[in-house]
Design a protein around this motif. Structure first.
Motif, PDB file in Angstrom:
ATOM      1  N   GLU A  21       9.494   7.138   5.475  1.00 59.25           N
ATOM      2  CA  GLU A  21       9.714   8.270   6.451  1.00 59.25           C
ATOM      3  C   GLU A  21      10.235   8.127   7.848  1.00 59.25           C
ATOM      4  OE1 GLU A  21       7.046  12.093   8.295  1.00 59.25           O
ATOM      5  OE2 GLU A  21       6.233  10.961   6.624  1.00 59.25           O
ATOM      6  N   GLY A  35       0.790  -1.148  -0.020  1.00 63.33           N
ATOM      7  CA  GLY A  35       0.012   0.111   0.016  1.00 63.33           C
ATOM      8  C   GLY A  35       0.967   1.380  -0.168  1.00 63.33           C
ATOM      9  N   PRO A  36       0.532   2.031  -0.909  1.00 65.68           N
ATOM     10  CA  PRO A  36       1.176   3.449  -0.947  1.00 65.68           C
ATOM     11  C   PRO A  36       1.303   4.239   0.159  1.00 65.68           C
ATOM     12  CG  PRO A  36      -0.885   3.633  -2.201  1.00 65.68           C
ATOM     13  CD  PRO A  36      -0.540   2.400  -1.833  1.00 65.68           C
ATOM     14  N   GLN A  37       0.491   4.401   1.092  1.00 67.98           N
ATOM     15  CA  GLN A  37       0.224   5.209   2.362  1.00 67.98           C
ATOM     16  C   GLN A  37       1.310   4.229   3.341  1.00 67.98           C
ATOM     17  OE1 GLN A  37      -3.794   5.743   3.404  1.00 67.98           O
ATOM     18  NE2 GLN A  37      -3.650   7.704   2.228  1.00 67.98           N
ATOM     19  N   GLU A  38       1.101   3.107   3.514  1.00 65.37           N
ATOM     20  CA  GLU A  38       1.840   2.262   4.584  1.00 65.37           C
ATOM     21  C   GLU A  38       3.558   2.285   3.971  1.00 65.37           C
ATOM     22  OE1 GLU A  38       2.089  -1.874   6.892  1.00 65.37           O
ATOM     23  OE2 GLU A  38       0.781  -1.613   5.158  1.00 65.37           O
ATOM     24  N   ARG A  39       3.668   2.232   2.762  1.00 70.13           N
ATOM     25  CA  ARG A  39       5.062   2.289   2.404  1.00 70.13           C
ATOM     26  C   ARG A  39       5.614   3.556   2.651  1.00 70.13           C
ATOM     27  NH1 ARG A  39       7.669   1.896  -3.141  1.00 70.13           N
ATOM     28  NH2 ARG A  39       9.398   0.533  -2.886  1.00 70.13           N
ATOM     29  N   ALA A  40       4.971   4.630   2.182  1.00 72.46           N
ATOM     30  CA  ALA A  40       5.443   5.967   2.545  1.00 72.46           C
ATOM     31  C   ALA A  40       5.779   6.472   3.982  1.00 72.46           C
ATOM     32  CB  ALA A  40       4.399   7.021   1.996  1.00 72.46           C
ATOM     33  N   ALA A  41       4.915   5.888   4.863  1.00 73.14           N
ATOM     34  CA  ALA A  41       5.004   6.120   6.172  1.00 73.14           C
ATOM     35  C   ALA A  41       6.098   5.324   6.935  1.00 73.14           C
ATOM     36  CB  ALA A  41       3.845   5.687   7.001  1.00 73.14           C
TER      37      ALA A  41
END
Length: 226
Positions: free
Chosen positions: A125, A116-122
């Protein structure tokens, strides 16, 4: 403290030092800068040092998309992640009872690819801010090509345990009469003065994130040593 989440996660050697409280496990994972990831590929055991970051109930790892380790872990082979913080050398009156004061955590289970892009980005970071909180906002974000070459993995903290030793040496009763110094020698990891990159342009000072973290880490070590 508490109970082991599973039989294989139960601490068997010196069980009185076991701690299964998530608060303890989380604190150790969050303080440690380096984790060691253990797994078996084609019958051969490997233990690889790696950067990690915890978010909630998962600990995240990352590596090159072409890495055999990343590929095999993503395929679901069993894995074990460990971290250790050494707080001091414990010097007893006898050679046998020398030890260390330490805090360690072990996470057992299987890694999963983070898609998932949101989990991956988090997670990405978190890897950066795990080194210096707030650093992510100061630097260039990953490019599309960099993201393509990186895979992120997550391990659940469902099967995790901690083991902690504190305090003085424990000598045999007769040995307390020996004329041998005994006690502890604290060990700490303390930040030094930031050293600029040789190619850093003139007039660029360390950011507030860098200086605030270094000062905060120094205060923490001073408090721990007091």
């Amino acid at each position: 403290m508490a109970t082991a989440p599973s039989q294989r996660a139960r601490v068997r050697r010196a069980p009185a030092r076991a701690d299964y409280e998530r608060a303890t496990i989380d604190a150790i994972l969050d303080e440690a800068l380096v984790a060691h990831l253990g797994f078996v590929i084609d019958g051969q055991p490997y233990v690889i040092p790696t950067l990690h970051a915890r978010i909630g109930d998962d600990v995240y790892l990352h590596g090159a998309a072409s890495s055999r380790m990343v590929t095999m872990l993503g395929a679901g082979i069993p894995a074990c992640l460990t971290v250790t913080l050494v707080d001091g050398l414990v010097l007893a009156r006898s050679a046998f009872h020398h030890s260390m004061n330490y805090r360690s955590a072990v996470v057992l289970g299987h890694a999963r690819y983070v898609e998932g892009p949101q989990e991956r980005a988090a997670a990405l970071e978190a890897f950066t801010d795990r080194l210096i909180p707030g650093r992510w906002e100061e630097v260039r974000p990953p490019t599309r090509q960099e993201l393509k070459g990186t895979r992120v993995l997550a391990m659940s903290l469902t099967e995790a345990s901690a083991k902690v030793r504190t305090g003085d040496p424990v000598d045999d009763a007769d040995d307390y009469a020996l004329d041998v110094w005994a006690g502890t020698v604290p060990l700490t990891v303390e930040p030094g003065v930031p050293v600029p990159d040789a190619r850093l342009r003139d007039g660029i000072a360390p950011s507030a994130a860098v200086t605030d973290w270094a000062a905060g880490a120094a205060r923490l070590q001073t408090k721990r040593n007091a």
